[in-house]
Design an enzyme around this catalytic site. Sequence first.
Site, PDB file in Angstrom:
ATOM      1  N   TRP A  59       0.861  -1.327  -0.045  1.00  0.00           N
ATOM      2  CA  TRP A  59       0.194  -0.140   0.024  1.00  0.00           C
ATOM      3  C   TRP A  59       0.706   1.266   0.033  1.00  0.00           C
ATOM      4  O   TRP A  59       0.268   2.385  -0.221  1.00  0.00           O
ATOM      5  CB  TRP A  59      -0.739   0.150   1.236  1.00  0.00           C
ATOM      6  N   ASN A  60       2.106   1.214   0.356  1.00  0.00           N
ATOM      7  CA  ASN A  60       2.918   2.447   0.799  1.00  0.00           C
ATOM      8  C   ASN A  60       3.146   3.502  -0.681  1.00  0.00           C
ATOM      9  O   ASN A  60       2.918   4.500  -0.233  1.00  0.00           O
ATOM     10  CB  ASN A  60       4.202   2.219   1.362  1.00  0.00           C
ATOM     11  N   HIS A 111      -3.366  -6.302  -4.807  1.00  0.00           N
ATOM     12  CA  HIS A 111      -2.893  -5.338  -4.134  1.00  0.00           C
ATOM     13  C   HIS A 111      -3.219  -5.361  -2.639  1.00  0.00           C
ATOM     14  O   HIS A 111      -3.741  -6.303  -2.270  1.00  0.00           O
ATOM     15  CB  HIS A 111      -3.474  -4.117  -4.711  1.00  0.00           C
ATOM     16  N   GLU A 146      11.012  -7.668  -3.658  1.00  0.00           N
ATOM     17  CA  GLU A 146      11.218  -6.270  -3.375  1.00  0.00           C
ATOM     18  C   GLU A 146      10.998  -6.165  -1.678  1.00  0.00           C
ATOM     19  O   GLU A 146       9.956  -5.732  -1.517  1.00  0.00           O
ATOM     20  CB  GLU A 146      10.818  -5.152  -3.985  1.00  0.00           C
ATOM     21  N   CYS A 189      10.262   1.884   2.007  1.00  0.00           N
ATOM     22  CA  CYS A 189      11.296   0.895   2.229  1.00  0.00           C
ATOM     23  C   CYS A 189      12.491   1.197   2.313  1.00  0.00           C
ATOM     24  O   CYS A 189      13.470   0.967   2.765  1.00  0.00           O
ATOM     25  CB  CYS A 189      11.036  -0.222   1.277  1.00  0.00           C
TER      26      CYS A 189
HETATM   27  P1  NAP Z   1       3.183  -6.651   3.683  1.00  0.00           P
HETATM   28  O1  NAP Z   1       2.257  -6.721   4.756  1.00  0.00           O
HETATM   29  O2  NAP Z   1       4.142  -7.425   3.443  1.00  0.00           O
HETATM   30  O3  NAP Z   1       2.142  -6.659   2.437  1.00  0.00           O
HETATM   31  C1  NAP Z   1       2.563  -6.491   1.072  1.00  0.00           C
HETATM   32  C2  NAP Z   1       1.766  -7.273   0.241  1.00  0.00           C
HETATM   33  O4  NAP Z   1       1.671  -8.787   0.472  1.00  0.00           O
HETATM   34  C3  NAP Z   1       0.148  -7.029   0.392  1.00  0.00           C
HETATM   35  O5  NAP Z   1      -0.754  -7.131  -0.801  1.00  0.00           O
HETATM   36  C4  NAP Z   1      -0.157  -8.132   1.451  1.00  0.00           C
HETATM   37  O6  NAP Z   1      -1.719  -8.284   1.415  1.00  0.00           O
HETATM   38  C5  NAP Z   1       0.524  -9.230   1.070  1.00  0.00           C
HETATM   39  N1  NAP Z   1       0.774 -10.318   1.946  1.00  0.00           N
HETATM   40  C6  NAP Z   1       1.259 -10.136   3.162  1.00  0.00           C
HETATM   41  N2  NAP Z   1       1.475 -11.666   3.777  1.00  0.00           N
HETATM   42  C7  NAP Z   1       1.326 -12.352   2.910  1.00  0.00           C
HETATM   43  C8  NAP Z   1       1.148 -13.870   2.683  1.00  0.00           C
HETATM   44  N3  NAP Z   1       1.577 -14.485   3.889  1.00  0.00           N
HETATM   45  N4  NAP Z   1       0.493 -14.234   1.471  1.00  0.00           N
HETATM   46  C9  NAP Z   1       0.004 -13.524   0.662  1.00  0.00           C
HETATM   47  N5  NAP Z   1       0.212 -12.433   0.405  1.00  0.00           N
HETATM   48  C10 NAP Z   1       0.522 -11.586   1.649  1.00  0.00           C
HETATM   49  O7  NAP Z   1       3.835  -5.048   3.363  1.00  0.00           O
HETATM   50  P2  NAP Z   1       3.375  -3.944   3.752  1.00  0.00           P
HETATM   51  O8  NAP Z   1       2.814  -3.564   4.985  1.00  0.00           O
HETATM   52  O9  NAP Z   1       2.063  -3.562   2.629  1.00  0.00           O
HETATM   53  O10 NAP Z   1       4.294  -2.999   3.338  1.00  0.00           O
HETATM   54  C11 NAP Z   1       5.431  -2.558   4.055  1.00  0.00           C
HETATM   55  C12 NAP Z   1       6.755  -3.538   3.626  1.00  0.00           C
HETATM   56  O11 NAP Z   1       7.122  -3.504   2.394  1.00  0.00           O
HETATM   57  C13 NAP Z   1       7.797  -2.892   4.195  1.00  0.00           C
HETATM   58  O12 NAP Z   1       8.689  -3.834   4.800  1.00  0.00           O
HETATM   59  C14 NAP Z   1       8.636  -2.143   3.113  1.00  0.00           C
HETATM   60  O13 NAP Z   1       9.998  -1.980   3.432  1.00  0.00           O
HETATM   61  C15 NAP Z   1       8.194  -3.063   2.255  1.00  0.00           C
HETATM   62  N6  NAP Z   1       8.652  -2.214   0.728  1.00  0.00           N
HETATM   63  C16 NAP Z   1       9.491  -2.952   0.015  1.00  0.00           C
HETATM   64  C17 NAP Z   1       9.669  -2.283  -1.189  1.00  0.00           C
HETATM   65  C18 NAP Z   1      11.118  -2.374  -1.976  1.00  0.00           C
HETATM   66  O14 NAP Z   1      10.908  -2.243  -3.101  1.00  0.00           O
HETATM   67  N7  NAP Z   1      12.070  -3.253  -1.463  1.00  0.00           N
HETATM   68  C19 NAP Z   1       8.869  -1.018  -1.503  1.00  0.00           C
HETATM   69  C20 NAP Z   1       7.689  -0.679  -0.919  1.00  0.00           C
HETATM   70  C21 NAP Z   1       7.750  -1.362   0.397  1.00  0.00           C
HETATM   71  P3  NAP Z   1      -2.811  -7.618   2.545  1.00  0.00           P
HETATM   72  O15 NAP Z   1      -2.677  -6.076   2.281  1.00  0.00           O
HETATM   73  O16 NAP Z   1      -4.082  -8.103   2.014  1.00  0.00           O
HETATM   74  O17 NAP Z   1      -2.187  -8.176   3.697  1.00  0.00           O
END
Ligand code: NAP
Length: 460
Positions: free
Chosen positions: A130-131, A155, A228, A262
Amino acid sequence: MSYQTVNPATGETLQKFDEMTTSELEIAVSRAAACFQTWRDSSFAQRAKIVAEAASLMESRVDEFARLATLEMGKLYAQAQGEVMLSVSILRYYATNAERFLATEQLDVRDGTARVESSPLGILFGVQPWNFPYYQLARFVAPNLMAGNVVIVKHAGSVPQCALAFEALWREVGAPSGLYTNLFASYEQVNSIIDDPRIKGVALTGSSGAGRSVAARAGQNLKKSTMELGGSDPFIVLADADIDKTLKWAMVAKMNNNGQSCVAGKRFIVDASHADSFLERFAAAMSSLHPGDPMEITTTLGPLSIEAALEILEAQVVKAVEAGATVVTGGKRLDRAGSFFAPTILTDITPDNPAYHEEFFGPVALFFTSVDDDDAVRLANDSDFGLGCSIFTEDEQHGERLASRIESGMVFINHPTWTAADIPFGGVKTSGYGRELSPAGIHEFVNKKLVRVLPIDAPA
Ligand code: NAP
């Protein structure tokens, strides 16, 4: 309910969306599979026309897109407008350059001829956070559609209206049905999608925890994936840095997107010659931010994206303090409606403190003092993460020498870690693998097919 719009600035639930049924999911995947059969043979010009038109339509609706992002995840409105325009630039970049990036390569071989073609793989599945609710989609979708793949996307649950608005773009510019599909899928359905033999690759941007789950599933299915993931980027201030300039960048590095990036500066590693004064001025700047409605131009501190994110951050700070960290400023939620957390700086974080190893996803900075360059490099590399890093110095060559010693996917000198269509983005260690953006981003999900012509007889 996993897909819903909750305004994090007020806590008000505005709209809920049903998860898709198994049969709706099957229809979506079948449609994508059928679309691939024609899209794979489309010319670059045909693909570019659609991707460029999507860019222009998005640009013409910058305010509409930006308002939705601010509403659903609390991004300051000017930053949301900036994100929309960044997404537009990524769509245009690949529409313009994909054919050149994927041109067939003739190999310099001893016998006969050999070339490497880049052919599409099929349906790719993106799981996105979402970020940056549009930029993350653009950087996955643009290169892959231009390469002749089709995409389906799950998403994040907190930005369903952003997800639908981005999907509508493709319909409105006349993209073939099935080229881009948004899925309101459950985690269980995510697994079944990855298992589906019609899906040829998986790209996740999100936390390391989500990455482990999705990468493991892709691995079981022997499917290519890119990850990522999270980071805890060092922001290194060397003895020869210009402190006035660096302090301004420190605020940008920490507070862009209300600290939820991130590649935000997360660990501030400041040379001992500047540490005390830097910390004092950094704390003053952090505590002078003005919380409020993220739509208002005067607001400089928005809410965290969802209440649960605030609760996680608050618990991390409490644990860090219990383990010996000192709160220089902030340290708790603000006493007002919405998911607002006070801009926070923690010091005295020793390696046995859990905070030393964790990602703080919000307006919390961890502050360290380094005794010299070697110590700064040691602290920077003493992390499981390896996404970005920034180094501040008045001597660029000094910065470049240090950059070579940093274990991360990206190092920026005299600028916080940033992104643009034409530079690669990605990490190492638990920050993931693979690259998005730049020419590198379009080579992740293509078949590098060798075609060899060798007119010789078999040995007798
Ligand atoms: P998140 O909780 O990992 O969620 C990311 C996506 O994965 C969402 O669509 C989420 O769905 C889904 N998801 C989470 N757990 C899952 C599972 N066990 N099985 C299937 N799908 C799953 O991360 P966030 O809180 O949205 O974003 C923050 C994180 O992303 C931070 O750690 C940040 O550093 C990282 N990030 C990395 C980058 C990069 O390019 N390296 C860029 C941006 C963000 P739901 O929303 O439905 O739970």
